[in-house]
Design a protein around this motif. Structure first.
Motif, short mmCIF file in Angstrom:
data_model
loop_
_atom_site.label_atom_id
_atom_site.label_comp_id
_atom_site.label_asym_id
_atom_site.label_seq_id
_atom_site.Cartn_x
_atom_site.Cartn_y
_atom_site.Cartn_z
N ARG A 179 0.67 -1.48 0.40
CA ARG A 179 0.44 -0.41 0.02
C ARG A 179 1.13 1.19 -0.04
O ARG A 179 0.72 1.90 -0.51
N LEU A 180 2.48 1.31 0.87
CA LEU A 180 2.59 2.26 0.98
C LEU A 180 3.59 2.46 -0.04
O LEU A 180 3.72 4.04 -0.76
N VAL A 181 4.07 1.31 -1.04
CA VAL A 181 4.77 1.63 -2.03
C VAL A 181 3.36 1.91 -3.66
O VAL A 181 3.85 3.28 -4.16
N HIS A 182 2.72 1.28 -2.94
CA HIS A 182 1.10 1.90 -4.83
C HIS A 182 1.20 3.75 -3.70
O HIS A 182 0.75 4.65 -5.25
N LEU A 183 1.10 4.30 -2.82
CA LEU A 183 1.07 5.64 -2.89
C LEU A 183 1.57 6.32 -2.91
O LEU A 183 1.32 7.07 -3.16
N HIS A 184 3.17 6.01 -3.15
CA HIS A 184 4.55 6.85 -2.95
C HIS A 184 4.11 6.97 -5.36
O HIS A 184 4.32 8.31 -5.09
N GLY A 185 3.72 6.21 -5.33
CA GLY A 185 3.38 6.28 -7.20
C GLY A 185 1.99 7.17 -7.81
O GLY A 185 2.71 7.34 -8.41
#
Length: 212
Positions: A179-185
Motif C-alpha cells: 500500500r505504501l509503495v502504491h501511495l508513493h507512486g
C-alpha cells in the motif's frame, strides 16, 4: 497499547493518505509548495552520499535539521570525529540499506547492530531517541522508521516502534508495504522517498492535524 495504523491508512480510500502526502511533499500536478521536511529525503549537497553510507557526515547533520532537530556542537564533534570509527563500524555491521518488510527475524535482540547503533548514538550527550532515529534513517532510509512523539501517539508505539512496524509491514502478505509503495507512486514522489517515509509522513501529518 498495541500498534495501530493512522486513520488515513486504516481505510481503503487512498484520498486521505494522498492528501497528507501532497501537503507535505507538494503536489506534483499543481507544484504547490512543500514542507521543509520534504528536503530531508534527497539532500546531498556534497554529491557523496552513496560513498558515505557507513560514515556519518556533516551533510547528515544538516539533513536532519529539515526535520526540526539539530545535533549540538559538542555532540557533532563526537559523532563526526571522536567516535566516528566506532559508529561507522556499527553502520557497516548493520549492513546495506534494504526494505524493513524483508527482515524475517524479530528485531528484539539488544545485540542486533541496529539497536546497538541507536544505543551508541543516544549515549552521546545531546542526542535523544528522536534525533538518533532520524540519523539512522538518513543512513538506512528503507530500514529505519523515524520515531518521534507525534508518530508514537498516532501509532500507539513508544521508543521501541521498530519491531511493531516491521510486523505490521509483513502482515497479510505484506499488504501495508505494498500500500505504501502504491501511495508513493500515486503521489508522484521521488525515488529518494522510501515506503517507510511515506508511512512516517502520513502518521506525522495526521498527528499534527490532531494538535499533537
Amino acid at each position: 497499547m498495541p500498534f495501530q495504523l493512522p486513520d488515513a491508512l486504516a481505510t481503503s480510500d487512498d484520498k486521505p493518505a494522498l492528501s497528507l502526502l501532497r501537503r507535505y511533499y507538494g503536489d506534483a500536478v499543481t507544484s504547490a509548495g512543500a514542507a521543509a521536511g520534504a528536503a530531508f529525503d534527497g539532500w546531498d549537497s556534497t554529491g557523496t552520499r552513496t560513498a558515505d553510507v557507513d560514515r556519518f557526515t556533516a551533510d547528515d547533520l544538516l539533513a536532519i535539521t529539515f526535520l526540526s532537530v539539530r545535533v549540538p556542537p559538542r555532540a557533532a564533534a563526537v559523532l563526526l570525529r571522536d567516535r566516528a570509527a566506532e559508529l561507522g563500524d556499527l553502520l557497516a555491521e548493520l549492513g546495506p540499506d534494504r526494505d524493513l518488510v524483508g527482515e524475517d527475524e524479530p528485531l528484539t535482540d539488544d545485540c542486533w547492530p541496529g539497536w546497538r547503533l541507536q544505543t551508541a548514538l543516544r549515549d552521546i550527550p545531546g542526542i535523544d531517541t528522536t534525533t538518533a532515529t532520524k540519523l539512522i534513517a538518513r543512513k538506512r532510509p528503507r530500514l529505519r522508521p523515524i520515531w518521534d512523539k507525534v508518530v508514537a501517539k498516532v501509532t500507539g508505539t513508544h521508543k521501541h516502534q521498530w519491531e511493531p512496524v516491521r510486523v505490521a509491514l509483513r502482515e497479510q502478505h505484506h499488504a501495508l508495504h505494498e500500500r505504501l509503495v502504491h501511495l508513493h507512486g500515486a503521489a508522484g514522489l521521488s525515488a529518494a522517498v522510501t515506503p517507510l517515509r511515506v508511512f512516517d509522513v502520513i502518521a506525522w501529518r495526521e498527528g499534527k492535524d490532531r494538535g499533537w
